[in-house]
Design a protein around this motif. Structure first.
Motif, mmCIF file in Angstrom:
data_model
loop_
_atom_site.group_PDB
_atom_site.id
_atom_site.type_symbol
_atom_site.label_atom_id
_atom_site.label_comp_id
_atom_site.label_asym_id
_atom_site.label_seq_id
_atom_site.Cartn_x
_atom_site.Cartn_y
_atom_site.Cartn_z
ATOM 1 N N MET A 124 0.841 -1.185 0.000
ATOM 2 C CA MET A 124 0.000 0.000 0.000
ATOM 3 C C MET A 124 0.877 1.236 0.000
ATOM 4 S SD MET A 124 -1.616 0.564 3.773
ATOM 5 C CE MET A 124 -0.550 0.617 5.175
ATOM 6 N N LYS A 125 0.410 2.277 -0.613
ATOM 7 C CA LYS A 125 1.139 3.533 -0.646
ATOM 8 C C LYS A 125 0.887 4.310 0.641
ATOM 9 C CE LYS A 125 1.425 4.655 -5.524
ATOM 10 N NZ LYS A 125 1.015 5.632 -6.537
ATOM 11 N N ILE A 126 1.957 4.937 1.133
ATOM 12 C CA ILE A 126 1.888 5.758 2.345
ATOM 13 C C ILE A 126 2.448 7.126 2.010
ATOM 14 C CG2 ILE A 126 2.647 5.985 4.737
ATOM 15 C CD1 ILE A 126 2.995 2.905 4.758
ATOM 16 N N LEU A 127 1.770 8.168 2.491
ATOM 17 C CA LEU A 127 2.206 9.552 2.283
ATOM 18 C C LEU A 127 2.791 10.091 3.576
ATOM 19 C CD1 LEU A 127 2.164 12.031 0.301
ATOM 20 C CD2 LEU A 127 0.023 12.681 1.431
ATOM 21 N N ALA A 128 3.972 10.702 3.485
ATOM 22 C CA ALA A 128 4.603 11.335 4.639
ATOM 23 C C ALA A 128 4.466 12.841 4.529
ATOM 24 C CB ALA A 128 6.075 10.961 4.737
ATOM 25 N N VAL A 129 4.279 13.486 5.674
ATOM 26 C CA VAL A 129 4.114 14.931 5.746
ATOM 27 C C VAL A 129 5.133 15.481 6.733
ATOM 28 C CG1 VAL A 129 2.527 16.811 6.310
ATOM 29 C CG2 VAL A 129 1.636 14.697 5.299
ATOM 30 N N ASP A 130 5.956 16.417 6.271
ATOM 31 C CA ASP A 130 6.881 17.148 7.137
ATOM 32 C C ASP A 130 6.338 18.570 7.238
ATOM 33 O OD1 ASP A 130 9.105 17.845 8.696
ATOM 34 O OD2 ASP A 130 10.266 18.416 6.937
ATOM 35 N N LEU A 131 5.551 18.809 8.279
ATOM 36 C CA LEU A 131 4.840 20.079 8.451
ATOM 37 C C LEU A 131 5.790 21.209 8.812
ATOM 38 C CD1 LEU A 131 1.964 21.376 8.616
ATOM 39 C CD2 LEU A 131 2.056 20.890 11.064
ATOM 40 N N ARG B 80 6.686 26.066 4.496
ATOM 41 C CA ARG B 80 6.852 24.986 3.522
ATOM 42 C C ARG B 80 6.598 23.640 4.189
ATOM 43 N NH1 ARG B 80 10.850 28.294 3.006
ATOM 44 N NH2 ARG B 80 12.258 26.947 4.135
ATOM 45 N N THR B 81 5.808 22.804 3.526
ATOM 46 C CA THR B 81 5.512 21.462 4.015
ATOM 47 C C THR B 81 5.947 20.465 2.956
ATOM 48 O OG1 THR B 81 3.676 22.225 5.380
ATOM 49 C CG2 THR B 81 3.655 19.900 4.733
ATOM 50 N N GLY B 82 6.797 19.534 3.352
ATOM 51 C CA GLY B 82 7.299 18.533 2.417
ATOM 52 C C GLY B 82 6.443 17.284 2.421
ATOM 53 N N LEU B 83 6.277 16.699 1.237
ATOM 54 C CA LEU B 83 5.535 15.449 1.089
ATOM 55 C C LEU B 83 6.421 14.413 0.405
ATOM 56 C CD1 LEU B 83 2.047 16.690 -0.212
ATOM 57 C CD2 LEU B 83 2.782 16.349 2.151
ATOM 58 N N ALA B 84 6.261 13.169 0.842
ATOM 59 C CA ALA B 84 6.943 12.039 0.217
ATOM 60 C C ALA B 84 5.967 10.879 0.184
ATOM 61 C CB ALA B 84 8.191 11.662 1.002
ATOM 62 N N VAL B 85 6.172 9.951 -0.750
ATOM 63 C CA VAL B 85 5.272 8.810 -0.889
ATOM 64 C C VAL B 85 6.098 7.535 -1.038
ATOM 65 C CG1 VAL B 85 5.044 8.909 -3.408
ATOM 66 C CG2 VAL B 85 3.141 8.043 -2.025
ATOM 67 N N SER B 86 5.521 6.446 -0.561
ATOM 68 C CA SER B 86 6.172 5.150 -0.736
ATOM 69 C C SER B 86 5.668 4.501 -2.020
ATOM 70 C CB SER B 86 5.870 4.233 0.453
ATOM 71 O OG SER B 86 4.529 3.785 0.416
ATOM 72 N N ALA C 204 13.376 15.825 3.779
ATOM 73 C CA ALA C 204 13.107 15.466 5.175
ATOM 74 C C ALA C 204 11.895 14.543 5.271
ATOM 75 C CB ALA C 204 12.900 16.721 6.017
ATOM 76 N N ALA C 205 10.853 14.809 4.478
ATOM 77 C CA ALA C 205 9.672 13.936 4.463
ATOM 78 C C ALA C 205 10.053 12.534 3.984
ATOM 79 C CB ALA C 205 8.576 14.530 3.587
ATOM 80 N N SER C 206 10.941 12.456 3.010
ATOM 81 C CA SER C 206 11.397 11.156 2.507
ATOM 82 C C SER C 206 12.142 10.383 3.589
ATOM 83 C CB SER C 206 12.318 11.327 1.298
ATOM 84 O OG SER C 206 11.619 11.864 0.216
ATOM 85 N N ILE C 207 12.939 11.087 4.365
ATOM 86 C CA ILE C 207 13.693 10.435 5.441
ATOM 87 C C ILE C 207 12.743 9.938 6.530
ATOM 88 C CG2 ILE C 207 15.383 10.828 7.285
ATOM 89 C CD1 ILE C 207 16.720 12.830 5.222
#
Length: 140
Positions: free
Chosen positions: A1-8, A12-18, A123-126
């Motif tokens: 399943m895909k997961i979305l990460a949020v670095d609030l 600026r807010t960073g997003l990353a996805v698996s 940072a969201a990716s990490i």
């Protein structure tokens, strides 16, 4: 399943996805938005577009492990995000992720305006990769 990460962030807010196999985290984008209501809508839209099934939100604990005012703001925003998306949101300790992201960007010689443009997504990716690794190790 895909997961979305949020670095609030404040601005600026960073997003990353698996990927679907939950093996690799990749940066998606940075949302530049100060208004938290608008930011909530934009993240919700990204979650729908990407077809994610869960979210991970960076939780900035103090170095002693306590939750300060910033962590409390993130927890409150995570609750709103859960309501807005209808998806589970996990708070994930993000201590030192910006330091690690800076190290990666130094290694790849990303400087100046380019660094500012990718720092939060990195940072969201990490955050997400750390979470994915934890889940994989728990399943063993």
């Amino acid at each position: 399943m895909k997961i979305l990460a949020v670095d609030l962030g404040d601005t600026r807010t960073g997003l990353a996805v698996s990927d679907d196999s939950e093996f690799l985290a990749s940066p998606v984008c940075i949302i530049t938005e100060r208004n938290k209501d608008v930011l909530l809508e934009k993240i919700t839209d990204q979650a729908k577009q990407l077809g994610v099934c869960a979210l991970v939100m960076g939780y900035p604990r103090n170095m002693d492990g306590s939750a300060g005012p910033r962590a409390q703001l993130c927890a409150q925003f995570a609750e709103r995000l859960k309501e807005s998306t209808g998806l589970p949101v996990t708070l994930w300790d993000e201590r030192c992720t910006t330091v690690v992201a800076t190290g990666y960007l130094n290694t790849t010689n990303v400087r100046g305006k380019k660094r500012k443009a990718v720092m939060d997504a990195a940072a969201a990716s990490i955050i997400l990769q750390d979470y994915l690794d934890y889940r994989r190790n728990q399943n063993r």
